[in-house]
Design an enzyme around this catalytic site. Sequence first.
Site, PDB file in Angstrom:
ATOM      1  N   HIS A  46     -54.602  -0.447 -46.293  1.00  0.00           N
ATOM      2  CA  HIS A  46     -54.172   0.952 -46.323  1.00  0.00           C
ATOM      3  C   HIS A  46     -53.144   1.157 -45.216  1.00  0.00           C
ATOM      4  O   HIS A  46     -52.971   0.293 -44.360  1.00  0.00           O
ATOM      5  CB  HIS A  46     -55.385   1.875 -46.088  1.00  0.00           C
ATOM      6  CG  HIS A  46     -56.065   1.580 -44.786  1.00  0.00           C
ATOM      7  ND1 HIS A  46     -57.096   0.669 -44.690  1.00  0.00           N
ATOM      8  CD2 HIS A  46     -55.815   2.013 -43.524  1.00  0.00           C
ATOM      9  CE1 HIS A  46     -57.467   0.577 -43.419  1.00  0.00           C
ATOM     10  NE2 HIS A  46     -56.699   1.377 -42.693  1.00  0.00           N
ATOM     11  N   HIS A 134     -47.525   0.746 -41.286  1.00  0.00           N
ATOM     12  CA  HIS A 134     -47.721  -0.663 -41.636  1.00  0.00           C
ATOM     13  C   HIS A 134     -49.108  -0.855 -42.240  1.00  0.00           C
ATOM     14  O   HIS A 134     -49.962   0.021 -42.141  1.00  0.00           O
ATOM     15  CB  HIS A 134     -47.592  -1.542 -40.380  1.00  0.00           C
ATOM     16  CG  HIS A 134     -48.684  -1.307 -39.393  1.00  0.00           C
ATOM     17  ND1 HIS A 134     -48.651  -0.251 -38.501  1.00  0.00           N
ATOM     18  CD2 HIS A 134     -49.855  -1.962 -39.179  1.00  0.00           C
ATOM     19  CE1 HIS A 134     -49.759  -0.270 -37.777  1.00  0.00           C
ATOM     20  NE2 HIS A 134     -50.510  -1.296 -38.161  1.00  0.00           N
TER      21      HIS A 134
END
Length: 195
Positions: A46, A134
């Site tokens: 995620h 990220h």
Amino acid sequence: MEGEKGIRSFLCVELDEATKKRLARWVKDLSEKMSELRWVDPEGLHVTLKFCGEISPAQVESINLELSRLKGRMVSPFELTLAGVGAFPHLRQPRVIWLGVAGEVQALHSLWRQVEMATKRAGLPPEGRPFHPHLTLARVKNPKDVPLSFLLELSQEDASFGPWTVEALTFMRSTLTPKGAKYSPLARYKLGGEC
């Protein structure tokens, strides 16, 4: 809730199933090459917007209330794609190996700002570092275990996982286990609309 026990949690955007499947095949290949790294289960990948840490059930309710108040005012759904591999703090001393995010990153930054404001109103301190979107791919116990040549090759790889549409913000619980963190949603907030 769980009485007075702390709830480890974070706010994130999740990947769609097709992107997770493509990413899972790629991570499996990488983990076979570098088994000494602690690879994140692709099911749990995620983009974290806010790590809340161990918070009380009352703080969970407060954050939920603040995010629910954004109903209809959250950014509209937007498209992201995954691009570029890097490491924190840097490739020569990696502690975390990550996959970057591209696409409608301005919308992601806008959502991050909304999350920061809502969690600040709920009593959490603001993030002290700039937002660097990220996905964490792997954690490194000993940076000497990771040859620089592997990371350089990885950083130059042109892996494509296709775009996905971010339609919701997820308030996620993180339960630590001997096999790594397990995630379960506490709440989801539909972007640009109702919860």
